[in-house]
Design a protein around this motif. Sequence first.
Motif, PDB file in Angstrom:
ATOM      1  N   ARG A   1       0.832  -1.211   0.000  1.00 40.52           N
ATOM      2  CA  ARG A   1       0.000   0.000   0.000  1.00 40.52           C
ATOM      3  C   ARG A   1       0.864   1.257   0.000  1.00 40.52           C
ATOM      4  O   ARG A   1       0.451   2.300  -0.510  1.00 40.52           O
ATOM      5  N   ALA A   2       2.049   1.162   0.595  1.00 38.41           N
ATOM      6  CA  ALA A   2       2.959   2.301   0.637  1.00 38.41           C
ATOM      7  C   ALA A   2       3.838   2.382  -0.609  1.00 38.41           C
ATOM      8  O   ALA A   2       4.717   3.233  -0.689  1.00 38.41           O
ATOM      9  N   GLY A   3       3.633   1.474  -1.572  1.00 37.93           N
ATOM     10  CA  GLY A   3       4.402   1.490  -2.813  1.00 37.93           C
ATOM     11  C   GLY A   3       5.708   0.727  -2.763  1.00 37.93           C
ATOM     12  O   GLY A   3       6.528   0.848  -3.674  1.00 37.93           O
ATOM     13  N   ILE A   4       5.922  -0.076  -1.723  1.00 34.92           N
ATOM     14  CA  ILE A   4       7.155  -0.859  -1.589  1.00 34.92           C
ATOM     15  C   ILE A   4       6.866  -2.293  -2.011  1.00 34.92           C
ATOM     16  O   ILE A   4       6.071  -2.984  -1.379  1.00 34.92           O
ATOM     17  N   LYS A   5       7.522  -2.762  -3.081  1.00 36.13           N
ATOM     18  CA  LYS A   5       7.164  -4.028  -3.714  1.00 36.13           C
ATOM     19  C   LYS A   5       8.223  -5.120  -3.575  1.00 36.13           C
ATOM     20  O   LYS A   5       8.123  -6.148  -4.229  1.00 36.13           O
ATOM     21  N   ASN A   6       9.243  -4.875  -2.751  1.00 35.41           N
ATOM     22  CA  ASN A   6      10.323  -5.871  -2.635  1.00 35.41           C
ATOM     23  C   ASN A   6      10.400  -6.466  -1.236  1.00 35.41           C
ATOM     24  O   ASN A   6      11.486  -6.758  -0.727  1.00 35.41           O
ATOM     25  N   ALA A   7       9.241  -6.646  -0.571  1.00 37.70           N
ATOM     26  CA  ALA A   7       9.209  -7.234   0.768  1.00 37.70           C
ATOM     27  C   ALA A   7       8.846  -8.710   0.681  1.00 37.70           C
ATOM     28  O   ALA A   7       8.088  -9.134  -0.191  1.00 37.70           O
ATOM     29  N   ILE A   8       9.394  -9.503   1.618  1.00 34.58           N
ATOM     30  CA  ILE A   8       9.081 -10.917   1.700  1.00 34.58           C
ATOM     31  C   ILE A   8       8.921 -11.291   3.172  1.00 34.58           C
ATOM     32  O   ILE A   8       9.640 -10.769   4.030  1.00 34.58           O
ATOM     33  N   ALA A   9       7.947 -12.149   3.467  1.00 37.45           N
ATOM     34  CA  ALA A   9       7.635 -12.523   4.857  1.00 37.45           C
ATOM     35  C   ALA A   9       8.241 -13.870   5.199  1.00 37.45           C
ATOM     36  O   ALA A   9       8.282 -14.777   4.362  1.00 37.45           O
ATOM     37  N   VAL A  10       8.711 -14.017   6.449  1.00 37.98           N
ATOM     38  CA  VAL A  10       9.274 -15.292   6.900  1.00 37.98           C
ATOM     39  C   VAL A  10       8.222 -16.183   7.547  1.00 37.98           C
ATOM     40  O   VAL A  10       8.456 -17.375   7.747  1.00 37.98           O
ATOM     41  N   GLU A  11       7.060 -15.592   7.934  1.00 40.38           N
ATOM     42  CA  GLU A  11       5.938 -16.359   8.495  1.00 40.38           C
ATOM     43  C   GLU A  11       6.340 -17.153   9.743  1.00 40.38           C
ATOM     44  O   GLU A  11       6.078 -18.340   9.853  1.00 40.38           O
ATOM     45  N   GLY A  12       7.026 -16.499  10.693  1.00 40.89           N
ATOM     46  CA  GLY A  12       7.364 -17.181  11.937  1.00 40.89           C
ATOM     47  C   GLY A  12       8.864 -17.211  12.183  1.00 40.89           C
ATOM     48  O   GLY A  12       9.669 -16.671  11.411  1.00 40.89           O
ATOM     49  N   THR A  13       9.239 -17.854  13.294  1.00 38.92           N
ATOM     50  CA  THR A  13      10.652 -17.884  13.689  1.00 38.92           C
ATOM     51  C   THR A  13      11.464 -18.929  12.944  1.00 38.92           C
ATOM     52  O   THR A  13      12.686 -18.889  12.987  1.00 38.92           O
ATOM     53  N   ASN A  14      10.816 -19.870  12.275  1.00 41.73           N
ATOM     54  CA  ASN A  14      11.560 -20.870  11.507  1.00 41.73           C
ATOM     55  C   ASN A  14      11.870 -20.282  10.131  1.00 41.73           C
ATOM     56  O   ASN A  14      11.086 -20.413   9.191  1.00 41.73           O
ATOM     57  N   VAL A  15      13.009 -19.597  10.022  1.00 41.18           N
ATOM     58  CA  VAL A  15      13.340 -18.855   8.803  1.00 41.18           C
ATOM     59  C   VAL A  15      13.532 -19.812   7.633  1.00 41.18           C
ATOM     60  O   VAL A  15      14.335 -20.745   7.702  1.00 41.18           O
ATOM     61  N   PRO A  16      12.795 -19.631   6.508  1.00 38.53           N
ATOM     62  CA  PRO A  16      12.917 -20.533   5.357  1.00 38.53           C
ATOM     63  C   PRO A  16      14.296 -20.443   4.697  1.00 38.53           C
ATOM     64  O   PRO A  16      14.980 -19.418   4.768  1.00 38.53           O
ATOM     65  N   GLN A  17      14.666 -21.520   4.027  1.00 33.28           N
ATOM     66  CA  GLN A  17      15.941 -21.574   3.339  1.00 33.28           C
ATOM     67  C   GLN A  17      16.008 -20.562   2.206  1.00 33.28           C
ATOM     68  O   GLN A  17      17.076 -20.026   1.897  1.00 33.28           O
ATOM     69  N   LEU A  18      14.842 -20.265   1.584  1.00 36.97           N
ATOM     70  CA  LEU A  18      14.810 -19.304   0.476  1.00 36.97           C
ATOM     71  C   LEU A  18      15.328 -17.938   0.916  1.00 36.97           C
ATOM     72  O   LEU A  18      16.093 -17.292   0.196  1.00 36.97           O
ATOM     73  N   VAL A  19      14.919 -17.493   2.092  1.00 39.35           N
ATOM     74  CA  VAL A  19      15.355 -16.188   2.587  1.00 39.35           C
ATOM     75  C   VAL A  19      16.863 -16.188   2.819  1.00 39.35           C
ATOM     76  O   VAL A  19      17.557 -15.215   2.501  1.00 39.35           O
ATOM     77  N   ALA A  20      17.390 -17.273   3.362  1.00 37.74           N
ATOM     78  CA  ALA A  20      18.831 -17.364   3.581  1.00 37.74           C
ATOM     79  C   ALA A  20      19.593 -17.305   2.255  1.00 37.74           C
ATOM     80  O   ALA A  20      20.649 -16.660   2.159  1.00 37.74           O
ATOM     81  N   GLU A  21      19.072 -17.964   1.219  1.00 36.74           N
ATOM     82  CA  GLU A  21      19.741 -17.951  -0.085  1.00 36.74           C
ATOM     83  C   GLU A  21      19.673 -16.573  -0.736  1.00 36.74           C
ATOM     84  O   GLU A  21      20.644 -16.096  -1.324  1.00 36.74           O
ATOM     85  N   LEU A  22      18.497 -15.920  -0.636  1.00 34.95           N
ATOM     86  CA  LEU A  22      18.364 -14.575  -1.214  1.00 34.95           C
ATOM     87  C   LEU A  22      19.298 -13.584  -0.533  1.00 34.95           C
ATOM     88  O   LEU A  22      19.808 -12.656  -1.171  1.00 34.95           O
ATOM     89  N   SER A  23      19.535 -13.769   0.777  1.00 36.65           N
ATOM     90  CA  SER A  23      20.365 -12.817   1.514  1.00 36.65           C
ATOM     91  C   SER A  23      21.820 -12.839   1.049  1.00 36.65           C
ATOM     92  O   SER A  23      22.549 -11.875   1.253  1.00 36.65           O
ATOM     93  N   LYS A  24      22.262 -13.946   0.428  1.00 33.43           N
ATOM     94  CA  LYS A  24      23.635 -14.024  -0.062  1.00 33.43           C
ATOM     95  C   LYS A  24      23.834 -13.209  -1.340  1.00 33.43           C
ATOM     96  O   LYS A  24      24.950 -12.833  -1.665  1.00 33.43           O
ATOM     97  N   LYS A  25      22.728 -12.939  -2.055  1.00 38.09           N
ATOM     98  CA  LYS A  25      22.827 -12.256  -3.347  1.00 38.09           C
ATOM     99  C   LYS A  25      22.328 -10.817  -3.294  1.00 38.09           C
ATOM    100  O   LYS A  25      22.626 -10.038  -4.186  1.00 38.09           O
TER     101      LYS A  25
END
Length: 446
Positions: A185-209
């Motif tokens: 709604r604020a115009g920010i389109k590059n956010a992703i949710a982890v949906e809890g404390t068990n951080v998904p592997q996808l987020v860890a991989e994206l953080s390297k790049k």
Amino acid sequence: MEESDTTKYVIHAHISAEGVVERPDVVGAVFGQTEGLLGADLDLRELQKTGRIGRIEVNITSKYGKSSGNILIPSSLDKVETSILAAALETIDRVGPCISKISVTKIEDVRSSKRQQIIERAKHILTAMFDETVPESQELTEAVKSAVRVEEVTFIDNLPAGPDVLDSDAIIVVEGRADVLNLLRAGIKNAIAVEGTNVPQLVAELSKKKTVTVFTDSDRGGDLILKELLQVADVDYIARPPEGKSVEDLTQKEIIKALRSKVPVEQVVEVPQRRRNKQQMQQQEAARAEQNGKHEAQQREYQREYQRPERPERERGETPRRKSLRRMEERQERREPPKEQEQQPEARKPEPREAGEFAEIMKDLAGTLSAKLLDANKNVLQKVAVRDLANVLKETNGEVKSVVFDGVITQRMLDIAAEKNLEYLVGVKMGSIVKQPANVKVITTE
């Protein structure tokens, strides 16, 4: 029941008492038996004074020597704090002289009720006040809807995300789908949710790049998610909403301000070992590239000297090749010897007396990401969040003499401490320090 303009929720509770009690008895029990139970931040009297809790309504009747009724408490707190207050009501076991029991029946979302009213009223307006004979009405409606429509949330490996997460060079990691929607709604389109404390592997991989900014709520859940992300992902920046607010409840202005106020992760916590290794590798690659560049420049200079036409020096017994080699040797001799690598200063070992002065304060601050400002007598003047510490110190007037904080001591903090004539700077560990001011005594707990 009166409701303030900021009321979000209404706590509905049922009370039953083994005796005859009246409304003042119930209200007194609610305030009296919850006082000091939840700490100063959730004290009912203070919350009512500041308008975050509305007027408590009690409807109770007595029959056959027993009393029963309902309690209504309007709240403008967030979901978590409202739930805590509701649970605290159920600990009340006596009203006046009578044994009683209070049970929470439901928590009403006032905004949801208002939205339902809006829908019903909009239906009436649409059917009763619009002329269906105007042929352009449907076209205008579709045009307006398409202009203000918020883009739908996409899903990447079942994780709610904005449409630009995979294409953007930077991403914002939030807690849940509602946070992603609010950022859209604020115009920010590059956010992703982890949906809890068990951080998904996808987020860890994206953080390297990509460049990663963690934007979680300022509560216990947000702190846990942040700590886990720091362990499994490469985090670059940390942003937090104002105290007492969630990311999903922020306005566009508040979102932009919070993201602009993000701080590098090194200023808040120690950088994980794998991130330090990554930075060291980058520095080594840059050094090798610089060395290779110097070697290539020397080769080009040698070739230029060697390929010059012969000059009269040959007549004096010096060939162009010998002259070229001589010039290279002279240039090498004129070069300054490489500077010895500066050793990073280490924190001074605290004396037993000094360690004792700050040990209790550091124990209280452990895990809070907070800081305490002390005067010359070691009295606490102010407590602030670590992310705000630099700005607060810049505005001090000289009364502050020591700073104790739950974070890593950086070069920036040392420079500010020296500028403000601080005597002690106490933190968890030393960061990357190039120079240490002589007038500031640095103490670490590790």
